[in-house]
Design a protein around this motif. Structure first.
Motif, PDB file in Angstrom:
ATOM      1  N   ARG A   1       0.831  -1.201   0.000  1.00  0.00           N
ATOM      2  CA  ARG A   1       0.000   0.000   0.000  1.00  0.00           C
ATOM      3  C   ARG A   1       0.866   1.253   0.000  1.00  0.00           C
ATOM      4  O   ARG A   1       1.937   1.289   0.613  1.00  0.00           O
ATOM      5  N   PRO A   2       0.408   2.314  -0.684  1.00  0.00           N
ATOM      6  CA  PRO A   2       1.181   3.563  -0.735  1.00  0.00           C
ATOM      7  C   PRO A   2       1.507   4.119   0.647  1.00  0.00           C
ATOM      8  O   PRO A   2       2.609   4.650   0.861  1.00  0.00           O
ATOM      9  N   ASP A   3       0.574   4.003   1.593  1.00  0.00           N
ATOM     10  CA  ASP A   3       0.843   4.554   2.926  1.00  0.00           C
ATOM     11  C   ASP A   3       1.950   3.780   3.634  1.00  0.00           C
ATOM     12  O   ASP A   3       2.715   4.356   4.422  1.00  0.00           O
ATOM     13  N   ILE A   4       2.081   2.473   3.340  1.00  0.00           N
ATOM     14  CA  ILE A   4       3.167   1.690   3.922  1.00  0.00           C
ATOM     15  C   ILE A   4       4.486   2.057   3.256  1.00  0.00           C
ATOM     16  O   ILE A   4       5.494   2.297   3.931  1.00  0.00           O
ATOM     17  N   ALA A   5       4.472   2.116   1.923  1.00  0.00           N
ATOM     18  CA  ALA A   5       5.695   2.473   1.177  1.00  0.00           C
ATOM     19  C   ALA A   5       6.222   3.839   1.603  1.00  0.00           C
ATOM     20  O   ALA A   5       7.436   4.027   1.767  1.00  0.00           O
ATOM     21  N   ASN A   6       5.328   4.788   1.791  1.00  0.00           N
ATOM     22  CA  ASN A   6       5.749   6.130   2.196  1.00  0.00           C
ATOM     23  C   ASN A   6       6.098   6.202   3.674  1.00  0.00           C
ATOM     24  O   ASN A   6       7.039   6.895   4.069  1.00  0.00           O
ATOM     25  N   GLY A   7       5.323   5.489   4.500  1.00  0.00           N
ATOM     26  CA  GLY A   7       5.545   5.537   5.939  1.00  0.00           C
ATOM     27  C   GLY A   7       6.925   5.065   6.341  1.00  0.00           C
ATOM     28  O   GLY A   7       7.571   5.667   7.210  1.00  0.00           O
ATOM     29  N   ILE A   8       7.415   3.997   5.707  1.00  0.00           N
ATOM     30  CA  ILE A   8       8.743   3.492   6.071  1.00  0.00           C
ATOM     31  C   ILE A   8       9.856   4.409   5.571  1.00  0.00           C
ATOM     32  O   ILE A   8      11.013   4.234   5.947  1.00  0.00           O
ATOM     33  N   LYS A   9       9.492   5.378   4.738  1.00  0.00           N
ATOM     34  CA  LYS A   9      10.453   6.402   4.309  1.00  0.00           C
ATOM     35  C   LYS A   9      10.293   7.687   5.124  1.00  0.00           C
ATOM     36  O   LYS A   9      11.042   8.649   4.920  1.00  0.00           O
ATOM     37  N   GLY A  10       9.292   7.702   6.005  1.00  0.00           N
ATOM     38  CA  GLY A  10       9.048   8.892   6.807  1.00  0.00           C
ATOM     39  C   GLY A  10       8.312   9.981   6.052  1.00  0.00           C
ATOM     40  O   GLY A  10       8.306  11.144   6.478  1.00  0.00           O
ATOM     41  N   ILE A  11       7.681   9.617   4.929  1.00  0.00           N
ATOM     42  CA  ILE A  11       6.948  10.595   4.123  1.00  0.00           C
ATOM     43  C   ILE A  11       5.518  10.716   4.640  1.00  0.00           C
ATOM     44  O   ILE A  11       4.766   9.740   4.651  1.00  0.00           O
ATOM     45  N   GLU A  12       5.127  11.893   5.052  1.00  0.00           N
ATOM     46  CA  GLU A  12       3.795  12.111   5.615  1.00  0.00           C
ATOM     47  C   GLU A  12       2.741  12.102   4.504  1.00  0.00           C
ATOM     48  O   GLU A  12       2.929  12.709   3.446  1.00  0.00           O
ATOM     49  N   PRO A  13       1.618  11.413   4.731  1.00  0.00           N
ATOM     50  CA  PRO A  13       0.532  11.424   3.737  1.00  0.00           C
ATOM     51  C   PRO A  13       0.020  12.841   3.504  1.00  0.00           C
ATOM     52  O   PRO A  13       0.171  13.721   4.362  1.00  0.00           O
ATOM     53  N   GLU A  14      -0.593  13.059   2.338  1.00  0.00           N
ATOM     54  CA  GLU A  14      -1.096  14.390   2.001  1.00  0.00           C
ATOM     55  C   GLU A  14      -2.119  14.884   3.021  1.00  0.00           C
ATOM     56  O   GLU A  14      -2.183  16.082   3.305  1.00  0.00           O
ATOM     57  N   ASP A  15      -2.927  13.954   3.566  1.00  0.00           N
ATOM     58  CA  ASP A  15      -3.933  14.354   4.548  1.00  0.00           C
ATOM     59  C   ASP A  15      -3.441  14.197   5.984  1.00  0.00           C
ATOM     60  O   ASP A  15      -4.221  14.192   6.931  1.00  0.00           O
ATOM     61  N   GLY A  16      -2.114  14.051   6.148  1.00  0.00           N
ATOM     62  CA  GLY A  16      -1.529  13.964   7.485  1.00  0.00           C
ATOM     63  C   GLY A  16      -1.536  12.542   8.033  1.00  0.00           C
ATOM     64  O   GLY A  16      -2.185  11.652   7.504  1.00  0.00           O
ATOM     65  N   TRP A  17      -0.771  12.347   9.106  1.00  0.00           N
ATOM     66  CA  TRP A  17      -0.731  11.038   9.748  1.00  0.00           C
ATOM     67  C   TRP A  17      -2.071  10.731  10.406  1.00  0.00           C
ATOM     68  O   TRP A  17      -2.734  11.619  10.922  1.00  0.00           O
ATOM     69  N   ARG A  18      -2.429   9.458  10.391  1.00  0.00           N
ATOM     70  CA  ARG A  18      -3.667   8.996  11.025  1.00  0.00           C
ATOM     71  C   ARG A  18      -3.391   7.655  11.696  1.00  0.00           C
ATOM     72  O   ARG A  18      -2.379   7.011  11.406  1.00  0.00           O
ATOM     73  N   PRO A  19      -4.285   7.193  12.571  1.00  0.00           N
ATOM     74  CA  PRO A  19      -4.074   5.888  13.208  1.00  0.00           C
ATOM     75  C   PRO A  19      -3.886   4.761  12.198  1.00  0.00           C
ATOM     76  O   PRO A  19      -3.113   3.831  12.443  1.00  0.00           O
TER      77      PRO A  19
END
Length: 213
Positions: A156-174
């Motif tokens: 998932r994009p949020d996993i791929a970005n999260g492990i790089k420390g890249i914050e989602p466009e709508d901000g971090w969420r649970p």
């Protein structure tokens, strides 16, 4: 990277999310048992109660290790116990898990890292599949590799970005905080966290982890 207060709040929400389903099963089973009904209905309620309590217990034990203070203990962890706790947690979800651990020493921090990778692996297998955990002592340090195979396996994009420390466009969420938490753990152990996907297979790797954890 993220405000500590927000991180702790999102992690707490993630824990609650993982416990909602089994706890709800227990609550529903108790409601059925309290209602007058036939024996068949009560038998189904007892099965539901047992299943929900078992899954809740497995998840609580795992989450205390993956997110709580157990994973911060010093010294060597019990590898057999860590495997059992992880197996029970995965059994409360759709995938299955296999282990290939060739090391005589895993610290509590190492196990905490492995468990958080397993959580990401489960999220990559929405239709179920197999999570293969491989742990080796390499020249660069301890390496934990997860190979996740299954129908519609997806990084998932949020996993791929999260492990790089890249914050989602709508901000971090649970729902998106756990990969970032995994990166924080890996960074603290001096390692590097990566992920890739191909042909219904997702590979998640934490490499170069300090041997002493």
């Amino acid at each position: 990277m993220i405000d500590p207060a927000r991180l702790s709040a999102y992690i707490a929400s993630r824990i609650c999310h993982d416990l909602v389903s089994p706890v709800s099963s227990v609550t529903n089973a108790l409601d059925l048992l309290n209602d007058p009904g036939d024996m068949e209905m009560k038998a189904q309620a007892q099965d539901l109660l047992h299943d929900g309590a078992e899954k809740a217990g497995a998840r609580i034990q795992f989450l205390r290790y993956a997110f709580g203070s157990i994973g911060l203990n010093s010294g060597a962890a019990d590898i057999h116990e860590a495997r059992k706790i992880t197996q029970n947690f995965v059994a409360s979800h759709r995938p299955s898990i296999e282990f290939d651990i060739q090391t005589d020493h895993l610290s509590f921090s190492h196990v905490r890292m492995m468990m958080n990778l397993v959580m990401m692996g489960i999220d990559c297998l929405p239709r179920g599949g197999v999570i293969h955990v491989r742990i080796r002592n390499e020249q660069v340090g301890l390496t934990i590799t997860l190979t996740c195979k299954g129908k519609r396996a997806r990084l998932r994009p949020d996993i791929a970005n999260g492990i790089k420390g890249i914050e989602p466009e709508d901000g971090w969420r649970p729902e998106t905080i756990q990969p970032l938490f995994s990166k924080i753990i890996c960074d603290g152990l001096g390692g590097e966290l990566t992920a890739s996907e191909s042909d219904e297979t997702v590979i998640i790797m934490a490499a170069g982890i300090r041997a002493e954890g």
